[in-house]
Design a protein around this motif. Structure first.
Motif, PDB file in Angstrom:
ATOM      1  N   TYR A 189       0.856  -1.190   0.000  1.00 60.63           N
ATOM      2  CA  TYR A 189       0.000   0.000   0.000  1.00 60.63           C
ATOM      3  C   TYR A 189       0.889   1.236   0.000  1.00 60.63           C
ATOM      4  O   TYR A 189       1.891   1.288   0.698  1.00 60.63           O
ATOM      5  CB  TYR A 189      -0.910   0.023   1.235  1.00 60.63           C
ATOM      6  CG  TYR A 189      -1.820  -1.171   1.287  1.00 60.63           C
ATOM      7  CD1 TYR A 189      -3.020  -1.174   0.585  1.00 60.63           C
ATOM      8  CD2 TYR A 189      -1.472  -2.307   2.015  1.00 60.63           C
ATOM      9  CE1 TYR A 189      -3.860  -2.279   0.610  1.00 60.63           C
ATOM     10  CE2 TYR A 189      -2.298  -3.412   2.053  1.00 60.63           C
ATOM     11  CZ  TYR A 189      -3.488  -3.394   1.350  1.00 60.63           C
ATOM     12  OH  TYR A 189      -4.312  -4.489   1.378  1.00 60.63           O
ATOM     13  N   ARG A 190       0.475   2.215  -0.776  1.00 62.13           N
ATOM     14  CA  ARG A 190       1.225   3.459  -0.886  1.00 62.13           C
ATOM     15  C   ARG A 190       0.365   4.583  -0.313  1.00 62.13           C
ATOM     16  O   ARG A 190      -0.818   4.682  -0.629  1.00 62.13           O
ATOM     17  CB  ARG A 190       1.557   3.739  -2.341  1.00 62.13           C
ATOM     18  CG  ARG A 190       2.444   4.930  -2.563  1.00 62.13           C
ATOM     19  CD  ARG A 190       2.662   5.137  -4.051  1.00 62.13           C
ATOM     20  NE  ARG A 190       3.291   3.971  -4.645  1.00 62.13           N
ATOM     21  CZ  ARG A 190       4.535   3.942  -5.087  1.00 62.13           C
ATOM     22  NH1 ARG A 190       5.291   5.018  -5.028  1.00 62.13           N
ATOM     23  NH2 ARG A 190       5.037   2.855  -5.612  1.00 62.13           N
ATOM     24  N   PHE A 191       0.978   5.440   0.498  1.00 62.99           N
ATOM     25  CA  PHE A 191       0.272   6.555   1.110  1.00 62.99           C
ATOM     26  C   PHE A 191       1.036   7.840   0.854  1.00 62.99           C
ATOM     27  O   PHE A 191       2.256   7.876   0.961  1.00 62.99           O
ATOM     28  CB  PHE A 191       0.128   6.347   2.624  1.00 62.99           C
ATOM     29  CG  PHE A 191      -0.644   5.110   2.952  1.00 62.99           C
ATOM     30  CD1 PHE A 191      -2.023   5.141   3.013  1.00 62.99           C
ATOM     31  CD2 PHE A 191       0.005   3.907   3.162  1.00 62.99           C
ATOM     32  CE1 PHE A 191      -2.747   3.992   3.290  1.00 62.99           C
ATOM     33  CE2 PHE A 191      -0.704   2.756   3.450  1.00 62.99           C
ATOM     34  CZ  PHE A 191      -2.086   2.798   3.510  1.00 62.99           C
ATOM     35  N   GLN A 192       0.294   8.880   0.532  1.00 59.91           N
ATOM     36  CA  GLN A 192       0.908  10.184   0.288  1.00 59.91           C
ATOM     37  C   GLN A 192       0.078  11.238   1.007  1.00 59.91           C
ATOM     38  O   GLN A 192      -1.146  11.268   0.868  1.00 59.91           O
ATOM     39  CB  GLN A 192       0.954  10.488  -1.199  1.00 59.91           C
ATOM     40  CG  GLN A 192       1.683  11.756  -1.534  1.00 59.91           C
ATOM     41  CD  GLN A 192       1.839  11.910  -3.048  1.00 59.91           C
ATOM     42  OE1 GLN A 192       1.230  11.205  -3.826  1.00 59.91           O
ATOM     43  NE2 GLN A 192       2.658  12.846  -3.441  1.00 59.91           N
ATOM     44  N   GLU A 193       0.758  12.074   1.773  1.00 61.71           N
ATOM     45  CA  GLU A 193       0.067  13.155   2.450  1.00 61.71           C
ATOM     46  C   GLU A 193      -0.290  14.222   1.433  1.00 61.71           C
ATOM     47  O   GLU A 193       0.554  14.668   0.659  1.00 61.71           O
ATOM     48  CB  GLU A 193       0.944  13.756   3.546  1.00 61.71           C
ATOM     49  CG  GLU A 193       1.066  12.872   4.758  1.00 61.71           C
ATOM     50  CD  GLU A 193       1.776  13.584   5.893  1.00 61.71           C
ATOM     51  OE1 GLU A 193       1.739  14.822   5.963  1.00 61.71           O
ATOM     52  OE2 GLU A 193       2.378  12.871   6.700  1.00 61.71           O
ATOM     53  N   MET A 194      -1.533  14.639   1.447  1.00 65.28           N
ATOM     54  CA  MET A 194      -2.006  15.645   0.497  1.00 65.28           C
ATOM     55  C   MET A 194      -1.267  16.967   0.665  1.00 65.28           C
ATOM     56  O   MET A 194      -1.014  17.666  -0.291  1.00 65.28           O
ATOM     57  CB  MET A 194      -3.501  15.873   0.654  1.00 65.28           C
ATOM     58  CG  MET A 194      -4.286  14.640   0.333  1.00 65.28           C
ATOM     59  SD  MET A 194      -3.987  14.126  -1.348  1.00 65.28           S
ATOM     60  CE  MET A 194      -5.635  14.021  -1.932  1.00 65.28           C
ATOM     61  N   SER A 195      -0.885  17.277   1.898  1.00 66.48           N
ATOM     62  CA  SER A 195      -0.237  18.559   2.154  1.00 66.48           C
ATOM     63  C   SER A 195       1.238  18.567   1.758  1.00 66.48           C
ATOM     64  O   SER A 195       1.854  19.612   1.663  1.00 66.48           O
ATOM     65  CB  SER A 195      -0.363  18.928   3.628  1.00 66.48           C
ATOM     66  OG  SER A 195       0.259  17.933   4.416  1.00 66.48           O
TER      67      SER A 195
END
Length: 102
Positions: free
Chosen positions: A50-56
């Motif tokens: 799973y890949r996660f990226q902070e929108m900010s």
């Protein structure tokens, strides 16, 4: 594969599914401090990624690997900042991690 909104949500759910150990990347293996187990690339399977990226912050990206090893009877998680291992891990280990990271 399930979709998760946050890294913590994924970690909590996968822990409930039996991925209870924490892995860290070493030079040519992944290592579990809890049971002092080292797994070479050919000794483990990557079950889910799973890949996660902070929108900010688009530069703040993490990858969560759900890893199992039947020969060592261990299931756990490896959380890694995107491509951070590129300088410290062996080519064989990087290839194993990247093969499920597309």
């Amino acid at each position: 594969m399930k979709t998760y909104t946050t890294l913590s949500e994924a970690v909590n759910d996968l822990t409930k599914k039996g991925y209870t150990f924490n892995f860290n990347i070493q030079q040519d293996c992944i290592w579990c401090a809890e049971n002092n187990t080292q797994l070479q690339p050919d000794e483990f399977e990557i079950d889910e990624v799973y890949r996660f990226q902070e929108m900010s912050d688009v530069d703040n990206e993490s990858i969560l690997y759900a890893i199992s090893s039947t020969q060592n009877n261990v299931k756990g998680l490896l959380v890694n900042a995107y491509s951070i291992y590129a300088d410290s891990a062996s080519t064989k280990l990087i290839e194993k991690l990247n093969s499920h990271n597309k």
